[in-house]
Design a protein around this motif. Sequence first.
Motif, PDB file in Angstrom:
ATOM      1  N   CYS A 180       0.656  -1.090   0.095  1.00 49.46           N
ATOM      2  CA  CYS A 180      -0.171   0.213   0.120  1.00 49.46           C
ATOM      3  C   CYS A 180       0.708   1.434  -0.012  1.00 49.46           C
ATOM      4  CB  CYS A 180      -0.801   0.009   1.336  1.00 49.46           C
ATOM      5  SG  CYS A 180      -2.211  -1.183   1.242  1.00 49.46           S
ATOM      6  N   GLN A 181       1.834   1.139   0.834  1.00 51.61           N
ATOM      7  CA  GLN A 181       2.608   2.539   0.985  1.00 51.61           C
ATOM      8  C   GLN A 181       3.498   2.710  -0.510  1.00 51.61           C
ATOM      9  OE1 GLN A 181       3.864   4.693   3.156  1.00 51.61           O
ATOM     10  NE2 GLN A 181       2.052   4.005   4.449  1.00 51.61           N
ATOM     11  N   PRO A 204       9.628   6.832   0.945  1.00 54.98           N
ATOM     12  CA  PRO A 204       9.352   7.331   2.212  1.00 54.98           C
ATOM     13  C   PRO A 204       7.967   6.851   2.550  1.00 54.98           C
ATOM     14  CG  PRO A 204       8.697   8.945   0.726  1.00 54.98           C
ATOM     15  CD  PRO A 204       9.339   8.010  -0.020  1.00 54.98           C
ATOM     16  N   TYR A 205       7.623   6.923   3.939  1.00 58.54           N
ATOM     17  CA  TYR A 205       6.379   6.614   4.551  1.00 58.54           C
ATOM     18  C   TYR A 205       5.434   7.979   4.284  1.00 58.54           C
ATOM     19  CZ  TYR A 205       2.811   5.384   8.065  1.00 58.54           C
ATOM     20  OH  TYR A 205       1.588   5.270   8.743  1.00 58.54           O
ATOM     21  N   ILE A 206       4.115   7.200   3.902  1.00 57.42           N
ATOM     22  CA  ILE A 206       2.931   8.352   3.641  1.00 57.42           C
ATOM     23  C   ILE A 206       2.173   8.143   4.948  1.00 57.42           C
ATOM     24  CG2 ILE A 206       1.165   9.100   2.375  1.00 57.42           C
ATOM     25  CD1 ILE A 206       4.058   9.003   1.101  1.00 57.42           C
ATOM     26  N   ASN A 207       1.860   9.017   5.502  1.00 58.10           N
ATOM     27  CA  ASN A 207       1.042   9.176   6.724  1.00 58.10           C
ATOM     28  C   ASN A 207      -0.353   8.931   6.503  1.00 58.10           C
ATOM     29  OD1 ASN A 207       0.383  11.768   6.707  1.00 58.10           O
ATOM     30  ND2 ASN A 207       1.931  12.306   8.034  1.00 58.10           N
ATOM     31  N   GLU A 208      -1.358   9.219   7.565  1.00 52.44           N
ATOM     32  CA  GLU A 208      -2.838   8.993   7.370  1.00 52.44           C
ATOM     33  C   GLU A 208      -3.287  10.271   6.952  1.00 52.44           C
ATOM     34  OE1 GLU A 208      -1.950   9.933  11.689  1.00 52.44           O
ATOM     35  OE2 GLU A 208      -1.112   8.693  10.069  1.00 52.44           O
ATOM     36  N   ASN A 209      -2.619  11.309   6.819  1.00 57.23           N
ATOM     37  CA  ASN A 209      -3.069  12.672   6.329  1.00 57.23           C
ATOM     38  C   ASN A 209      -2.607  12.703   4.785  1.00 57.23           C
ATOM     39  OD1 ASN A 209      -4.327  13.530   8.645  1.00 57.23           O
ATOM     40  ND2 ASN A 209      -2.197  13.946   9.562  1.00 57.23           N
ATOM     41  N   GLY A 210      -1.782  11.847   4.325  1.00 60.62           N
ATOM     42  CA  GLY A 210      -1.335  11.741   3.014  1.00 60.62           C
ATOM     43  C   GLY A 210       0.010  12.600   2.715  1.00 60.62           C
ATOM     44  N   TYR A 211       0.582  12.780   3.756  1.00 58.17           N
ATOM     45  CA  TYR A 211       1.877  13.529   3.910  1.00 58.17           C
ATOM     46  C   TYR A 211       3.185  12.578   4.096  1.00 58.17           C
ATOM     47  CZ  TYR A 211      -0.986  17.567   5.235  1.00 58.17           C
ATOM     48  OH  TYR A 211      -2.045  18.346   5.192  1.00 58.17           O
ATOM     49  N   ILE A 212       4.360  13.060   3.231  1.00 54.37           N
ATOM     50  CA  ILE A 212       5.360  12.250   3.408  1.00 54.37           C
ATOM     51  C   ILE A 212       6.010  12.460   4.725  1.00 54.37           C
ATOM     52  CG2 ILE A 212       7.822  12.276   2.565  1.00 54.37           C
ATOM     53  CD1 ILE A 212       6.930  12.843  -0.134  1.00 54.37           C
ATOM     54  N   GLU A 213       6.414  11.348   5.386  1.00 52.71           N
ATOM     55  CA  GLU A 213       7.579  11.377   6.751  1.00 52.71           C
ATOM     56  C   GLU A 213       8.542  10.846   6.218  1.00 52.71           C
ATOM     57  OE1 GLU A 213       5.484   9.422   9.804  1.00 52.71           O
ATOM     58  OE2 GLU A 213       3.784  10.840   9.926  1.00 52.71           O
ATOM     59  N   ASP A 215      13.183  11.464   7.256  1.00 56.53           N
ATOM     60  CA  ASP A 215      14.123  12.111   7.879  1.00 56.53           C
ATOM     61  C   ASP A 215      14.859  13.282   7.089  1.00 56.53           C
ATOM     62  OD1 ASP A 215      16.016  10.924   6.332  1.00 56.53           O
ATOM     63  OD2 ASP A 215      16.331   9.302   7.883  1.00 56.53           O
ATOM     64  N   GLU A 216      15.623  14.128   7.561  1.00 58.87           N
ATOM     65  CA  GLU A 216      16.422  15.056   6.920  1.00 58.87           C
ATOM     66  C   GLU A 216      17.387  14.530   5.926  1.00 58.87           C
ATOM     67  OE1 GLU A 216      19.013  19.167   8.062  1.00 58.87           O
ATOM     68  OE2 GLU A 216      18.354  17.827   9.602  1.00 58.87           O
ATOM     69  N   SER A 217      17.997  13.477   6.141  1.00 60.39           N
ATOM     70  CA  SER A 217      18.830  13.078   5.153  1.00 60.39           C
ATOM     71  C   SER A 217      18.178  12.512   3.796  1.00 60.39           C
ATOM     72  CB  SER A 217      19.712  11.760   5.571  1.00 60.39           C
ATOM     73  OG  SER A 217      18.758  10.602   6.008  1.00 60.39           O
ATOM     74  N   TRP A 218      17.135  12.040   3.967  1.00 55.62           N
ATOM     75  CA  TRP A 218      16.454  11.613   2.826  1.00 55.62           C
ATOM     76  C   TRP A 218      16.233  12.969   1.964  1.00 55.62           C
ATOM     77  CZ3 TRP A 218      11.520  12.449   0.455  1.00 55.62           C
ATOM     78  CH2 TRP A 218      11.206  11.785  -0.573  1.00 55.62           C
ATOM     79  N   TRP A 219      15.727  14.005   2.458  1.00 56.97           N
ATOM     80  CA  TRP A 219      15.390  15.171   1.997  1.00 56.97           C
ATOM     81  C   TRP A 219      16.444  15.833   1.617  1.00 56.97           C
ATOM     82  CZ3 TRP A 219      10.492  16.206   0.306  1.00 56.97           C
ATOM     83  CH2 TRP A 219       9.240  15.674   1.023  1.00 56.97           C
ATOM     84  N   LEU A 220      17.426  15.886   2.075  1.00 58.53           N
ATOM     85  CA  LEU A 220      18.909  16.368   1.453  1.00 58.53           C
ATOM     86  C   LEU A 220      19.127  15.711   0.118  1.00 58.53           C
ATOM     87  CD1 LEU A 220      20.808  16.921   4.717  1.00 58.53           C
ATOM     88  CD2 LEU A 220      19.899  18.695   3.227  1.00 58.53           C
ATOM     89  N   GLN A 221      19.151  14.258   0.300  1.00 59.24           N
ATOM     90  CA  GLN A 221      19.433  13.769  -0.949  1.00 59.24           C
ATOM     91  C   GLN A 221      18.496  14.064  -2.025  1.00 59.24           C
ATOM     92  OE1 GLN A 221      21.098   9.535  -0.304  1.00 59.24           O
ATOM     93  NE2 GLN A 221      20.182   9.725   1.676  1.00 59.24           N
ATOM     94  N   MET A 222      17.194  14.204  -1.876  1.00 57.26           N
ATOM     95  CA  MET A 222      16.245  14.375  -2.836  1.00 57.26           C
ATOM     96  C   MET A 222      16.643  15.810  -3.362  1.00 57.26           C
ATOM     97  SD  MET A 222      14.361  11.854  -3.463  1.00 57.26           S
ATOM     98  CE  MET A 222      12.588  12.827  -3.946  1.00 57.26           C
ATOM     99  N   GLN A 223      17.202  16.675  -2.639  1.00 54.72           N
ATOM    100  CA  GLN A 223      17.465  18.031  -3.125  1.00 54.72           C
ATOM    101  C   GLN A 223      18.702  18.175  -4.029  1.00 54.72           C
ATOM    102  OE1 GLN A 223      17.118  20.472   0.507  1.00 54.72           O
ATOM    103  NE2 GLN A 223      14.897  20.009   0.818  1.00 54.72           N
ATOM    104  N   ARG A 224      19.586  17.077  -3.864  1.00 57.38           N
ATOM    105  CA  ARG A 224      20.833  17.361  -4.620  1.00 57.38           C
ATOM    106  C   ARG A 224      20.549  17.416  -6.205  1.00 57.38           C
ATOM    107  NH1 ARG A 224      24.066  12.766  -1.387  1.00 57.38           N
ATOM    108  NH2 ARG A 224      24.602  13.877   0.343  1.00 57.38           N
ATOM    109  N   SER A 225      21.390  18.151  -6.851  1.00 51.54           N
ATOM    110  CA  SER A 225      21.028  18.304  -8.310  1.00 51.54           C
ATOM    111  C   SER A 225      21.495  16.926  -9.156  1.00 51.54           C
ATOM    112  CB  SER A 225      22.021  19.523  -8.833  1.00 51.54           C
ATOM    113  OG  SER A 225      23.320  19.164  -8.644  1.00 51.54           O
ATOM    114  N   LYS A 226      22.329  16.259  -8.559  1.00 50.75           N
ATOM    115  CA  LYS A 226      22.745  15.119  -9.436  1.00 50.75           C
ATOM    116  C   LYS A 226      22.669  13.844  -8.249  1.00 50.75           C
ATOM    117  CE  LYS A 226      26.049  16.960 -12.187  1.00 50.75           C
ATOM    118  NZ  LYS A 226      27.532  16.987 -12.729  1.00 50.75           N
ATOM    119  N   PRO A 227      22.292  12.679  -8.887  1.00 47.26           N
ATOM    120  CA  PRO A 227      22.235  11.376  -8.029  1.00 47.26           C
ATOM    121  C   PRO A 227      23.522  11.115  -7.289  1.00 47.26           C
ATOM    122  CG  PRO A 227      21.273  10.874 -10.187  1.00 47.26           C
ATOM    123  CD  PRO A 227      22.106  12.178 -10.217  1.00 47.26           C
ATOM    124  N   PRO A 228      23.232  10.694  -5.944  1.00 41.17           N
ATOM    125  CA  PRO A 228      24.658  10.416  -5.052  1.00 41.17           C
ATOM    126  C   PRO A 228      25.336   9.564  -5.741  1.00 41.17           C
ATOM    127  CG  PRO A 228      22.713   9.480  -3.953  1.00 41.17           C
ATOM    128  CD  PRO A 228      22.237  10.480  -5.101  1.00 41.17           C
TER     129      PRO A 228
END
Length: 228
Positions: A180-181, A204-213, A215-228
Amino acid sequence: MPAERYARIRQFLRLRQPSLTLCLEQLNKPHNVSAIVRSCDAVGVFEVHAVWDEKPQFRKGTAMGSENWVYTKEHSCIEAAVSHLKTKNMQVLVTNLSDKAVDFREIDYTQPTAIILGQEKHGATPKAVKSADQDIIIPMVGMVQSLNVSVAAALILYEAQRQRQLAGMYDTQQLSEQACQKLLFESGFPKLRALCDRKCLPYPYINENGYIEADESWWLQMQRSKPP
């Protein structure tokens, strides 16, 4: 994602039937494959299995977006497909006109079930028939001996749905929360999903409100211009 979309996706995931599937063997007409996947979505099939030399393109007008909600798992050959299905303790049926074939309505579809549908012109191959546990037929009283494969698929699937509804199998969620996730993220955040796949990051995990949960490291990697 919007709360309404989250609720709608959650509702259809609750009705998905992972223990019911089809195996398409060498189907090559896009409109047939598209119509079959549309019927699968309509009765709650989660995943379709396929063996083909070249994957047909979905007809958008026929599939009506159902290809986005039903996964397709491809196999190298019919023996590999059946072997995989049997590891899931599924009874494997094949649509095939033979002396041992039974009326498709005599089958107990409340059991984990996979149905092999053969190629449009020639039907199931001898290897598929040999690999299956039971031949099934749709009784015909006219001059022709068979239906279009997408029509046959719909008839069998709706008989399976009827039996499963009577048995209460749509009343409780059959799909794992992990599955489901995965679909919640893929369907609710398609752009982030593409970026996530490109960077080989876990979903990432999607909570019962439909939001992404996440950690900070995941978001930082997503924000990088190139894949790690």
